[in-house]
Design an enzyme around this catalytic site. Structure first.
Site, PDB file in Angstrom:
ATOM      1  N   GLU A 180       9.440  10.215   8.711  1.00 50.26           N
ATOM      2  CA  GLU A 180       9.272  10.002   7.294  1.00 50.26           C
ATOM      3  C   GLU A 180      10.510   9.931   6.767  1.00 50.26           C
ATOM      4  OE1 GLU A 180       4.699  12.105   7.338  1.00 50.26           O
ATOM      5  OE2 GLU A 180       6.368  12.835   6.228  1.00 50.26           O
ATOM      6  N   ASN A 226      -3.828  12.240  -5.186  1.00 46.50           N
ATOM      7  CA  ASN A 226      -3.860  13.579  -4.590  1.00 46.50           C
ATOM      8  C   ASN A 226      -2.609  14.202  -4.971  1.00 46.50           C
ATOM      9  OD1 ASN A 226      -2.874  12.604  -2.401  1.00 46.50           O
ATOM     10  ND2 ASN A 226      -3.938  13.597  -0.917  1.00 46.50           N
ATOM     11  N   HIS A 230       2.113  14.178  -1.200  1.00 44.88           N
ATOM     12  CA  HIS A 230       2.077  14.076   0.476  1.00 44.88           C
ATOM     13  C   HIS A 230       3.278  14.950   1.034  1.00 44.88           C
ATOM     14  CE1 HIS A 230       2.432  12.452   4.556  1.00 44.88           C
ATOM     15  NE2 HIS A 230       3.698  12.546   4.450  1.00 44.88           N
ATOM     16  N   TYR A 286       3.288   5.241   6.840  1.00 40.46           N
ATOM     17  CA  TYR A 286       1.626   5.729   6.918  1.00 40.46           C
ATOM     18  C   TYR A 286       1.120   4.828   8.313  1.00 40.46           C
ATOM     19  CZ  TYR A 286       0.807   8.189   2.245  1.00 40.46           C
ATOM     20  OH  TYR A 286       0.872   9.113   1.556  1.00 40.46           O
ATOM     21  N   LYS A 335       3.521  11.659  -5.679  1.00 38.29           N
ATOM     22  CA  LYS A 335       2.665  10.387  -5.696  1.00 38.29           C
ATOM     23  C   LYS A 335       2.898   9.510  -7.061  1.00 38.29           C
ATOM     24  CE  LYS A 335       0.181  11.055  -1.428  1.00 38.29           C
ATOM     25  NZ  LYS A 335      -1.226  10.848  -0.774  1.00 38.29           N
TER      26      LYS A 335
HETATM   27  P1  CMP Z   1      -1.480  11.861   2.433  1.00 40.87           P
HETATM   28  O1  CMP Z   1      -1.259  13.405   2.686  1.00 40.87           O
HETATM   29  O2  CMP Z   1      -0.339  11.235   1.774  1.00 40.87           O
HETATM   30  O3  CMP Z   1      -1.462  11.232   3.933  1.00 40.87           O
HETATM   31  C1  CMP Z   1      -2.492  10.140   3.940  1.00 40.87           C
HETATM   32  C2  CMP Z   1      -3.209   9.798   2.935  1.00 40.87           C
HETATM   33  O4  CMP Z   1      -4.442   8.938   2.811  1.00 40.87           O
HETATM   34  C3  CMP Z   1      -4.076  11.103   2.575  1.00 40.87           C
HETATM   35  O5  CMP Z   1      -2.957  11.866   1.693  1.00 40.87           O
HETATM   36  C4  CMP Z   1      -4.940  10.610   1.218  1.00 40.87           C
HETATM   37  O6  CMP Z   1      -4.236  10.236  -0.088  1.00 40.87           O
HETATM   38  C5  CMP Z   1      -5.295   9.309   1.968  1.00 40.87           C
HETATM   39  N1  CMP Z   1      -6.693   9.371   2.538  1.00 40.87           N
HETATM   40  C6  CMP Z   1      -7.145  10.301   3.549  1.00 40.87           C
HETATM   41  N2  CMP Z   1      -8.249  10.146   3.763  1.00 40.87           N
HETATM   42  C7  CMP Z   1      -8.948   9.159   2.982  1.00 40.87           C
HETATM   43  C8  CMP Z   1      -9.854   8.595   2.843  1.00 40.87           C
HETATM   44  N3  CMP Z   1     -11.049   8.908   3.463  1.00 40.87           N
HETATM   45  N4  CMP Z   1      -9.995   7.515   1.803  1.00 40.87           N
HETATM   46  C9  CMP Z   1      -8.939   7.169   1.111  1.00 40.87           C
HETATM   47  N5  CMP Z   1      -7.781   7.743   1.447  1.00 40.87           N
HETATM   48  C10 CMP Z   1      -7.588   8.844   2.316  1.00 40.87           C
END
Ligand code: CMP
Length: 132
Positions: free
Chosen positions: A127, A113, A116, A50, A10
């Site tokens: 995806e 984070n 993904h 997403y 990311k």
């Molecule tokens: P990812 O694995 O990319 O899949 C969906 C993303 O949504 C996840 O990582 C997080 O970065 C984001 N995400 C999940 N829960 C929350 C939340 N409560 N608030 C903001 N972002 C979220």
């Protein structure tokens, strides 16, 4: 054919030059990287990628974050790679992710984070069509 999964490094991790460090963790585990692509998500691509989260309250900020900078997508191959990759990346929230996992080591927030990964064969199929 070996099982495949898709990862996205990311924008937060790309900006901090962590791409090689992150990819090396999959190589060290014995997986191979069959495709690599550096690109920027458009809003349309991000909304498709997403779409499973479209009704969540954080959908807007999720799309805005993933389109905020360059990302690197990779297709990773190997035995049980979908499940093992989920272990390698750690829990979604870096605060809960164990040390030694990618999110535990590099993630700075729930959006930031660092990585993904597809959570199932169905997610991978969807995806990969958005990204490649
Ligand atoms: P990812 O694995 O990319 O899949 C969906 C993303 O949504 C996840 O990582 C997080 O970065 C984001 N995400 C999940 N829960 C929350 C939340 N409560 N608030 C903001 N972002 C979220």
């Amino acid at each position: 054919m070996a099982e495949q999964t898709l990862i996205i490094v990311k924008p937060d991790a790309v900006k901090r030059n962590l791409v090689e460090e992150i990819l090396s963790r999959f190589k060290k585990k014995g997986f191979s990287i069959s495709k690599l692509k550096t690109f920027n998500f458009t809003v349309e691509m991000a909304e498709q990628f997403y779409s499973v989260h479209s009704s969540k309250p954080f959908f807007g900020e999720l799309v805005s974050f993933i389109t905020s900078g360059t990302v690197v997508a990779a297709i990773i191959e190997g035995d049980n790679v979908i499940n093992v990759t989920r272990e390698i990346i750690g829990k979604t929230n870096p605060k809960e992710a164990s040390p030694g996992t990618i999110r535990g080591d590099f993630g700075t927030g729930i959006l930031e984070n660092s990585i993904h990964a597809s959570d199932s064969r169905e997610s991978f199929d969807k995806e990969v069509n958005v990204v490649f």
